[in-house]
Design a protein around this motif. Structure first.
Motif, mmCIF file in Angstrom:
data_model
loop_
_atom_site.group_PDB
_atom_site.id
_atom_site.type_symbol
_atom_site.label_atom_id
_atom_site.label_comp_id
_atom_site.label_asym_id
_atom_site.label_seq_id
_atom_site.Cartn_x
_atom_site.Cartn_y
_atom_site.Cartn_z
ATOM 1 N N UNK A 368 0.903 -1.491 -0.043
ATOM 2 C CA UNK A 368 -0.475 0.545 0.386
ATOM 3 C C UNK A 368 0.510 1.148 -0.322
ATOM 4 N N UNK A 369 0.862 2.296 -1.710
ATOM 5 C CA UNK A 369 1.824 3.538 -0.947
ATOM 6 C C UNK A 369 1.659 4.414 -0.135
ATOM 7 N N UNK A 370 0.510 4.169 1.033
ATOM 8 C CA UNK A 370 -0.146 4.958 1.809
ATOM 9 C C UNK A 370 0.946 4.998 3.308
ATOM 10 N N UNK A 371 1.849 3.901 3.029
ATOM 11 C CA UNK A 371 3.248 3.379 3.966
ATOM 12 C C UNK A 371 4.173 4.428 3.769
ATOM 13 N N UNK A 372 4.323 5.006 2.822
ATOM 14 C CA UNK A 372 5.745 6.356 2.205
ATOM 15 C C UNK A 372 5.490 7.012 3.577
ATOM 16 N N UNK A 373 4.788 7.818 4.511
ATOM 17 C CA UNK A 373 4.545 8.594 5.069
ATOM 18 C C UNK A 373 5.218 8.284 6.380
ATOM 19 N N UNK A 374 5.000 7.230 6.666
ATOM 20 C CA UNK A 374 5.501 6.925 8.000
ATOM 21 C C UNK A 374 7.246 5.870 7.829
ATOM 22 N N UNK A 375 7.057 5.425 6.356
ATOM 23 C CA UNK A 375 8.640 5.127 6.587
ATOM 24 C C UNK A 375 9.183 6.277 6.634
ATOM 25 N N UNK A 376 8.860 7.788 5.606
ATOM 26 C CA UNK A 376 10.337 8.540 5.717
ATOM 27 C C UNK A 376 9.994 9.558 7.275
ATOM 28 N N UNK A 377 8.688 9.583 7.541
ATOM 29 C CA UNK A 377 8.863 9.682 9.740
ATOM 30 C C UNK A 377 10.305 9.136 10.182
ATOM 31 N N UNK A 378 9.355 7.853 10.082
ATOM 32 C CA UNK A 378 10.548 6.663 11.009
ATOM 33 C C UNK A 378 12.184 6.949 10.709
ATOM 34 N N UNK A 379 12.687 6.966 9.020
ATOM 35 C CA UNK A 379 13.959 7.421 8.377
ATOM 36 C C UNK A 379 14.312 8.555 9.259
ATOM 37 N N UNK A 380 13.500 9.330 8.937
ATOM 38 C CA UNK A 380 14.056 11.056 9.890
ATOM 39 C C UNK A 380 14.179 10.956 11.226
ATOM 40 N N UNK A 381 13.493 9.973 11.958
ATOM 41 C CA UNK A 381 12.902 9.666 13.436
ATOM 42 C C UNK A 381 14.452 9.109 13.309
ATOM 43 N N UNK A 382 14.457 7.689 13.145
ATOM 44 C CA UNK A 382 16.357 7.548 13.268
ATOM 45 C C UNK A 382 17.672 8.190 13.029
ATOM 46 N N UNK A 383 17.515 8.579 12.190
ATOM 47 C CA UNK A 383 18.246 9.905 11.494
ATOM 48 C C UNK A 383 18.685 10.965 12.999
#
Ligand code: TYD
Ligand code: MG
Length: 460
Positions: A368-383
């Motif tokens: 589901x492409x709607x997961x993108x936003x959670x993924x970028x948020x998790x990526x920024x959060x970890x960085x």
């Protein structure tokens, strides 16, 4: 019984041969010969004008005006397994042929034996893979009422169908199509022509006797049901049973259904006593933790027609080697690379010097492409090593220029997040048409670009 004649035909050029050959003598291609059953001899005249043969229209169905066909006469066999009924569009249609595919060990035999044990109908369970003792042991673990469940360990289709006709069951389950063999054809069980012939025989039996037949099929390494696509057009419904063997969740998906929608899915949990229906997946897929940890974000996704909330975990750490590593579980690696490129180019984040690991909780695969936003948020959060509060969730697609795009069924996603007690959901600002945001307790935050997400989430 006399054997039906068969010939071998080259898949590539159509040349025939009475024996199987590895290399076609006409076109030179390798491994293209498949066995075909040839029908009985017909006269030259019948061949030329088949519609004028004697007694052509005496037997078999005749054309019927559509209004004369009685509607609503179909009584589906409703099983006690709600997920299974839902996936099939409300139960098993009489006379239908249903194929269930899945990797070995995923739980296909368990699912169907359980169905046989708990359904209040006479069911014939044919197994070519396990002995009676093994099935008995499994049945004891699963429980249920065994009095209406008949086990037949046979692989010869003629014998199977003969027994079936005598027993008169309301449902036949065959485990698996790859072990069956038809005496009318010479190839090995599991070969393309055997699989096709056996499925054809089962289909004719199902239609003629009006008894539904479920066939189990193993999946090849490439993920297609063995016998390349060949069963998919013979059968009425194709279901796929999938999941990660290291996790207990199993998903039953509809790939094709002549009697219902293909957007349905059922979720099960594998337990020591068989499969349990999971009617509320979100609560199970969110890991229970008290602290806010960086690198984790929750996505409001849709699987088929159902919305569920899934946790995404990212770990971004400084790369030790020249080429940074990227790894993703449950998510497309190329899409992860694309999201990282967008973050680097539009947000200036230095992912090029970092290893990135991404994991979707519960062993679930999400496209589901709607997961993108959670993924970028998790990526920024970890960085950045800033945690995202666990009462926030996301639903949005990220475009190549860093814009947040609208997703389908946003209302259903918001409702599910609201129901589970989330405080805030981020969606695309292009997604608000027709939405009444005041209806919900949850705060709906609309954003148009990645910068807005960053400012709102991490800079406050
Ligand atoms: P099985 O139905 O044999 O898989 P398939 O037919 O798709 O090859 O399932 C096998 C797995 O299921 C096996 O690893 C054990 C597990 N299992 C349970 O965890 N609980 C149970 O009650 C049963 C019957 C099996
Ligand atoms: Mg099995």
């Amino acid at each position: 019984m006399a054997k039906i004649k068969s010939v071998f035909i080259c898949n590539n050029c159509g040349t025939t041969s009475p024996k199987w050959v590895g290399k076609c003598h006409a076109c030179g291609e390798w491994n293209t010969y498949v066995e075909e059953v040839v029908s009985k001899e017909v006269t030259q005249e019948e061949k030329r004008r088949p519609w004028q043969g004697a007694n052509v229209s005496q037997t078999g169905p005749k054309p019927v005006a559509l209004p004369e066909i009685k509607a609503g006469s179909i009584q589906r066999l409703v099983t006690p397994d709600g997920e299974f009924n839902r996936v099939l569009g409300g139960g098993i249609v009489p006379g239908s042929l249903i194929l269930i595919g899945g990797q070995p060990g995923i739980g296909k035999s368990t699912l169907l034996l359980q169905l046989a044990l708990y359904t209040d109908a006479r069911i014939l369970y044919v197994s070519g893979e396990e002995s009676e003792d093994q099935i008995k042991m499994r049945a004891d673990r699963i429980g249920g009422d065994p009095s209406n469940c008949f086990i037949l360990t046979e692989t010869n289709t003629t014998k199977i169908l003969n027994h079936a006709q005598q027993l008169g069951p309301q449902l036949i389950i065959t485990d698996s199509i790859q072990t069956l063999s038809s005496p009318h054809i010479e190839s090995m069980p599991g070969s393309v022509s055997q699989v096709r012939e056996c499925a054809g025989e089962l289909q004719r039996f199902a239609k003629e006797m009006n008894i539904p037949v479920i066939i189990i099929g193993h999946i090849t390494k490439e993920g297609s049901i063995a016998g390349p696509k060949l069963l998919e057009h013979i059968v009425d419904a194709v279901l796929q049973f999938e999941g990660d063997q290291h996790y207990t969740y199993r998903i039953l998906r509809t790939l094709k259904n002549r009697f219902g929608s293909t957007d349905e899915m059922g979720i099960y949990e594998m337990q020591a006593t068989g499969l349990r229906e999971v009617s509320n997946p979100s609560e199970l897929l969110l890991s229970q933790k008290d602290d806010d940890l960086s690198g984790s974000a929750i996505a409001a996704t849709m699987e088929g027609m159902r919305s569920m909330l899934i946790e995404v975990q990212a770990l971004v750490s400084r790369a030790v080697y020249g080429t940074p590593q990227r790894s993703a579980t449950g998510f497309d690696l190329r899409r992860l690379s694309m999201l990282l490129a967008v973050l680097e180019k539009r947000g200036g984040f230095p992912y090029g010097q970092h290893d990135v690991f991404l994991n979707i909780a519960g062993g679930i695969k999400v496209d589901d492409p709607a997961i993108d936003l959670a993924i970028v948020s998790a990526l920024i959060s970890s960085l950045e090593d800033i945690a995202i509060p666990t009462n926030i969730c996301f639903a949005g697609e990220v475009g190549l220029s860093g814009e947040i795009r609208a997703v389908n069924r946003v209302e259903q996603r918001i409702q599910e997040a609201d129901r589970l007690g989330f405080k805030k959901i981020y969606i695309s600002k292009y997604n608000t048409k027709g939405l009444d945001l005041d209806r919900y307790k949850i705060r709906v935050q609309t954003i148009g670009k990645l910068e807005e997400l960053y400012r709102d989430l991490f800079e406050e």
